[in-house]
Design a protein around this motif. Structure first.
Motif, PDB file in Angstrom:
ATOM      1  N   GLU A  85       0.834  -1.221   0.000  1.00  0.00           N
ATOM      2  CA  GLU A  85       0.000   0.000   0.000  1.00  0.00           C
ATOM      3  C   GLU A  85       0.861   1.261   0.000  1.00  0.00           C
ATOM      4  O   GLU A  85       0.338   2.364  -0.141  1.00  0.00           O
ATOM      5  N   GLU A  86       2.163   1.106   0.182  1.00  0.00           N
ATOM      6  CA  GLU A  86       3.065   2.263   0.137  1.00  0.00           C
ATOM      7  C   GLU A  86       3.496   2.591  -1.299  1.00  0.00           C
ATOM      8  O   GLU A  86       3.856   3.715  -1.613  1.00  0.00           O
ATOM      9  N   HIS A  87       3.502   1.582  -2.162  1.00  0.00           N
ATOM     10  CA  HIS A  87       3.966   1.806  -3.539  1.00  0.00           C
ATOM     11  C   HIS A  87       3.032   2.746  -4.310  1.00  0.00           C
ATOM     12  O   HIS A  87       1.830   2.764  -4.059  1.00  0.00           O
ATOM     13  N   VAL A  88       3.621   3.478  -5.235  1.00  0.00           N
ATOM     14  CA  VAL A  88       2.816   4.198  -6.217  1.00  0.00           C
ATOM     15  C   VAL A  88       3.092   3.517  -7.564  1.00  0.00           C
ATOM     16  O   VAL A  88       4.229   3.510  -8.039  1.00  0.00           O
ATOM     17  N   VAL A  89       2.049   2.895  -8.118  1.00  0.00           N
ATOM     18  CA  VAL A  89       2.200   2.154  -9.370  1.00  0.00           C
ATOM     19  C   VAL A  89       1.756   3.049 -10.515  1.00  0.00           C
ATOM     20  O   VAL A  89       0.643   3.577 -10.511  1.00  0.00           O
ATOM     21  N   MET A  90       2.662   3.226 -11.483  1.00  0.00           N
ATOM     22  CA  MET A  90       2.318   4.053 -12.645  1.00  0.00           C
ATOM     23  C   MET A  90       2.427   3.181 -13.896  1.00  0.00           C
ATOM     24  O   MET A  90       3.355   2.388 -14.008  1.00  0.00           O
ATOM     25  N   SER A  91       1.478   3.336 -14.799  1.00  0.00           N
ATOM     26  CA  SER A  91       1.532   2.573 -16.041  1.00  0.00           C
ATOM     27  C   SER A  91       1.403   3.514 -17.229  1.00  0.00           C
ATOM     28  O   SER A  91       0.534   4.382 -17.240  1.00  0.00           O
ATOM     29  N   VAL A  92       2.267   3.295 -18.218  1.00  0.00           N
ATOM     30  CA  VAL A  92       2.175   4.082 -19.455  1.00  0.00           C
ATOM     31  C   VAL A  92       1.562   3.248 -20.579  1.00  0.00           C
ATOM     32  O   VAL A  92       1.469   3.712 -21.712  1.00  0.00           O
ATOM     33  N   ALA A  93       1.149   2.016 -20.276  1.00  0.00           N
ATOM     34  CA  ALA A  93       0.681   1.107 -21.333  1.00  0.00           C
ATOM     35  C   ALA A  93      -0.595   1.635 -21.984  1.00  0.00           C
ATOM     36  O   ALA A  93      -1.593   1.872 -21.296  1.00  0.00           O
ATOM     37  N   ALA A  94      -0.553   1.781 -23.285  1.00  0.00           N
ATOM     38  CA  ALA A  94      -1.720   2.302 -24.006  1.00  0.00           C
ATOM     39  C   ALA A  94      -2.843   1.277 -23.946  1.00  0.00           C
ATOM     40  O   ALA A  94      -2.629   0.084 -24.153  1.00  0.00           O
ATOM     41  N   GLY A  95      -4.040   1.738 -23.635  1.00  0.00           N
ATOM     42  CA  GLY A  95      -5.213   0.875 -23.691  1.00  0.00           C
ATOM     43  C   GLY A  95      -5.364  -0.071 -22.510  1.00  0.00           C
ATOM     44  O   GLY A  95      -6.283  -0.883 -22.504  1.00  0.00           O
ATOM     45  N   PHE A  96      -4.491  -0.005 -21.521  1.00  0.00           N
ATOM     46  CA  PHE A  96      -4.597  -0.912 -20.367  1.00  0.00           C
ATOM     47  C   PHE A  96      -5.175  -0.112 -19.201  1.00  0.00           C
ATOM     48  O   PHE A  96      -4.500   0.737 -18.612  1.00  0.00           O
ATOM     49  N   SER A  97      -6.442  -0.405 -18.883  1.00  0.00           N
ATOM     50  CA  SER A  97      -7.209   0.480 -17.989  1.00  0.00           C
ATOM     51  C   SER A  97      -6.816   0.343 -16.522  1.00  0.00           C
ATOM     52  O   SER A  97      -6.230  -0.667 -16.099  1.00  0.00           O
ATOM     53  N   ILE A  98      -7.194   1.352 -15.751  1.00  0.00           N
ATOM     54  CA  ILE A  98      -7.008   1.294 -14.297  1.00  0.00           C
ATOM     55  C   ILE A  98      -7.761   0.092 -13.731  1.00  0.00           C
ATOM     56  O   ILE A  98      -7.250  -0.614 -12.864  1.00  0.00           O
ATOM     57  N   ALA A  99      -8.971  -0.170 -14.259  1.00  0.00           N
ATOM     58  CA  ALA A  99      -9.768  -1.306 -13.751  1.00  0.00           C
ATOM     59  C   ALA A  99      -8.993  -2.618 -13.916  1.00  0.00           C
ATOM     60  O   ALA A  99      -9.007  -3.473 -13.025  1.00  0.00           O
ATOM     61  N   LYS A 100      -8.291  -2.774 -15.065  1.00  0.00           N
ATOM     62  CA  LYS A 100      -7.525  -4.006 -15.294  1.00  0.00           C
ATOM     63  C   LYS A 100      -6.362  -4.104 -14.305  1.00  0.00           C
ATOM     64  O   LYS A 100      -6.031  -5.182 -13.818  1.00  0.00           O
ATOM     65  N   ILE A 101      -5.733  -2.962 -14.011  1.00  0.00           N
ATOM     66  CA  ILE A 101      -4.609  -2.982 -13.054  1.00  0.00           C
ATOM     67  C   ILE A 101      -5.137  -3.277 -11.647  1.00  0.00           C
ATOM     68  O   ILE A 101      -4.562  -4.089 -10.915  1.00  0.00           O
ATOM     69  N   GLU A 102      -6.265  -2.644 -11.310  1.00  0.00           N
ATOM     70  CA  GLU A 102      -6.861  -2.892  -9.986  1.00  0.00           C
ATOM     71  C   GLU A 102      -7.259  -4.359  -9.836  1.00  0.00           C
ATOM     72  O   GLU A 102      -7.138  -4.928  -8.747  1.00  0.00           O
ATOM     73  N   ALA A 103      -7.731  -4.968 -10.938  1.00  0.00           N
ATOM     74  CA  ALA A 103      -8.167  -6.374 -10.858  1.00  0.00           C
ATOM     75  C   ALA A 103      -6.986  -7.275 -10.476  1.00  0.00           C
ATOM     76  O   ALA A 103      -7.166  -8.319  -9.856  1.00  0.00           O
ATOM     77  N   ILE A 104      -5.774  -6.856 -10.823  1.00  0.00           N
ATOM     78  CA  ILE A 104      -4.590  -7.668 -10.499  1.00  0.00           C
ATOM     79  C   ILE A 104      -3.986  -7.252  -9.155  1.00  0.00           C
ATOM     80  O   ILE A 104      -3.653  -8.096  -8.324  1.00  0.00           O
ATOM     81  N   LEU A 105      -3.866  -5.948  -8.943  1.00  0.00           N
ATOM     82  CA  LEU A 105      -3.136  -5.473  -7.750  1.00  0.00           C
ATOM     83  C   LEU A 105      -4.047  -5.142  -6.573  1.00  0.00           C
ATOM     84  O   LEU A 105      -3.589  -5.072  -5.432  1.00  0.00           O
TER      85      LEU A 105
END
Ligand code: NAD
Length: 264
Positions: A85-105
């Motif tokens: 919960e301390e990390h700040v995760v940033m993604s530059v991947a085109a077309g890869f939504s926040i919802a998809k990242i949340e579903a994993i992390l």
């Protein structure tokens, strides 16, 4: 600030270059299966080049994922147990939504989508940012990082695809316009090098005029177009041939494509 970049290809290495130029970190991990694009930084202080994504995550607070859309899911799944919960995760991947990242992390992680362009390597990126609910607590941190590497704009996630086309793909669109102008100059008799220099400095001057004056492009055009002169003759012929229309059609085609990537 302890930063990691996972994926140091075209964009990841450009971000690394910008960060290293500004020395805006206490440590920087650059992790990739193939580190050839960042080998030039091997002797930089506080920079670690590795192919161990886990070590990069464990030793950093901010983790920037600069992977192709087809690779990011697998890598996120691999490192998921290490993201706190301390990390700040940033993604530059085109077309890869926040919802998809949340579903994993998980929704409880700070997640920010970042859409820069390759001009980040020279501190001139236009970078758009969107965060999940928790990530909004870290949006100022993201602005601090990316404002050193150009200009930022915080936008709703629904607009990230459009921002990708205008700002990230936009670099390629503007390059093509410079090249076409160069080809025209060669046809008018300049050597290739001269033609390139003329096109480039004129393009730079046009962008700088707009930025510094704050005026509308048409107001600047009015200052150039002498009645019955050569500029309006050229502009009107370009429009008869579809200049504005072809640019708008290219932008909307690019937008349709990115939405297909998003939904695939
Ligand atoms: N290139 C641009 O101008 C630009 C601009 C905005 C956004 N983006 C987005 O940024 C992302 C990266 O684009 P790019 O052009 O830099 O792609 P790229 O292919 O040049 O770089 C991706 C890197 O990821 C590495 N990689 C692949 N699997 C890996 C793994 N398991 N572990 C570690 N590294 C791994 C590859 O070796 C490669 O170096 C894409 O999602 C793209 O949509 C690119």
């Amino acid at each position: 600030m302890k930063i990691a970049i996972i994926g140091t290809g075209n964009l990841g290495s450009s971000i690394a270059k910008g960060l290293i130029k500004n020395k805006s970190f206490t440590s920087l991990y650059l992790s990739d299966k193939n580190t050839s694009q960042v080998n030039e930084f091997v002797d930089e202080a506080y920079v670690t080049i590795t192919n161990n994504n886990a070590a990069a995550v464990e030793n950093s607070d901010v983790v920037i994922f600069a992977l192709q859309p087809r690779h990011i899911e697998g890598v996120l799944k691999e490192i998921q147990p290490l993201i706190t919960e301390e990390h700040v995760v940033m993604s530059v991947a085109a077309g890869f939504s926040i919802a998809k990242i949340e579903a994993i992390l998980g929704e409880d992680k700070h997640i920010i989508r970042v859409m820069p362009n390759t001009a980040i390597s020279i501190g001139k990126s236009m970078t758009c940012l969107s965060a999940n609910l928790v990530g909004q607590l870290k949006i100022e941190l993201a602005k601090t990082i990316f404002n050193q590497l150009g200009t930022t704009m915080v936008i709703p996630e629904e607009q990230i695809q459009a921002a990708t086309v205008i700002c990230a793909s936009g670099i390629a669109f503007w390059m093509r316009l410079v090249r076409a102008t160069t080809q025209g100059a060669i046809q008018l008799g300049f050597e290739a090098e001269e033609a390139h220099q003329l096109a480039l400095q004129t393009c730079y001057g046009a962008a700088s005029l707009l930025k510094e004056s704050g005026r509308h492009p048409e107001a600047e055009i009015d200052r150039v177009t002498t009645p019955s002169g050569c500029t309006i003759e050229g502009l009107n012929e370009m429009e008869h041939q579809g200049l504005s229309s072809s640019l708008i059609k290219g932008i909307t085609a690019s937008f349709e494509k990115i939405n297909q990537i998003k939904n695939s």
